[in-house]
Write a protein that holds these residues in place. Structure first.
Motif, short mmCIF file in Angstrom:
data_model
loop_
_atom_site.label_atom_id
_atom_site.label_comp_id
_atom_site.label_asym_id
_atom_site.label_seq_id
_atom_site.Cartn_x
_atom_site.Cartn_y
_atom_site.Cartn_z
N LYS A 12 39.79 34.77 34.93
CA LYS A 12 38.72 34.77 33.93
C LYS A 12 38.19 33.36 33.74
CE LYS A 12 37.88 36.83 29.42
NZ LYS A 12 38.44 37.60 28.32
N GLY A 13 36.92 33.25 33.37
CA GLY A 13 36.31 31.94 33.16
C GLY A 13 36.83 31.24 31.93
N SER A 14 36.41 30.01 31.75
CA SER A 14 36.86 29.23 30.60
C SER A 14 35.99 29.54 29.38
CB SER A 14 36.80 27.74 30.92
OG SER A 14 35.50 27.39 31.31
N PRO A 15 36.53 29.36 28.17
CA PRO A 15 35.75 29.64 26.96
C PRO A 15 34.50 28.77 26.88
CG PRO A 15 38.07 29.44 26.43
CD PRO A 15 37.92 29.03 27.85
N GLU A 16 33.37 29.42 26.66
CA GLU A 16 32.07 28.75 26.66
C GLU A 16 31.52 28.57 25.25
OE1 GLU A 16 28.83 26.99 28.67
OE2 GLU A 16 30.75 27.66 29.46
N ARG A 72 43.56 31.83 23.54
CA ARG A 72 42.36 31.14 24.01
C ARG A 72 41.29 32.10 24.51
NH1 ARG A 72 42.80 28.39 28.81
NH2 ARG A 72 40.72 27.55 28.96
N LYS A 73 41.72 33.17 25.18
CA LYS A 73 40.79 34.15 25.74
C LYS A 73 41.16 35.53 25.21
CE LYS A 73 40.62 31.53 30.04
NZ LYS A 73 40.93 31.57 31.47
N LYS A 133 32.20 32.04 33.79
CA LYS A 133 32.61 31.38 35.03
C LYS A 133 31.50 30.41 35.47
CE LYS A 133 34.95 33.71 38.18
NZ LYS A 133 36.33 33.27 38.03
N THR A 139 33.73 33.79 27.24
CA THR A 139 34.05 33.02 28.44
C THR A 139 32.93 33.14 29.46
OG1 THR A 139 35.22 34.88 29.43
CG2 THR A 139 36.52 33.35 28.12
#
Length: 138
Positions: free
Chosen positions: A87-91, A10-11, A77, A75
């Motif tokens: 780490k932030g989510s996938p953008e 995912r990341k 945040k 990603t």
């Protein structure tokens, strides 16, 4: 927008953009192409915006090949979030572009229309590009 159907992770790490493109650096399908002159990332929105510009300029005549695909997740945040907590989510999805990479190829239209369409599309992209023809690459 372009995005992968399924990914293994995912990341992913950010990575480095060094060196020139070896794959995707020669004309394979069309007679005219848009070539990247420096490295950078192309988002799925930028790929689509340039494609629409090419199609509109060519008045939907001829063929267009997109030679890049956004396969890397970007990603982010949330706003006003403190540091840390992972780490932030996938953008969004991006394609890594190196110098020499062909981005779009065009065939089936006259030379002046193809050059105009590709140069207008290069204005939509975040790095400098140039138009190459089959004659200049041989």
């Amino acid at each position: 927008m372009l995005s992968p159907k399924k990914v293994k992770h995912r990341k992913v790490f950010k990575g480095r953009m060094r060196g020139a493109a070896h794959r995707g650096s020669s004309l394979a399908f069309g007679d005219y192409a848009l070539k990247a002159l420096s490295c950078g990332t192309m988002t799925a929105r930028q790929i689509e915006a340039a494609r629409i510009t090419i199609n509109r300029t060519m008045k939907r005549g001829g063929q267009v090949w997109i030679r890049v695909f956004p396969d890397k997740p970007l990603t982010k945040k949330p706003a006003e979030t403190r540091m840390g907590k992972g780490k932030g989510s996938p953008e969004s999805w991006v394609a890594i572009v190196k110098p020499g990479r062909l981005l779009y190829e065009v065939a089936g239209v006259s030379e002046d229309v193809a050059i105009k369409a590709l140069s207008l599309a290069s204005n939509k992209l975040p790095f400098p590009c140039k138009v190459v023809t089959r004659r200049t690459t041989l």
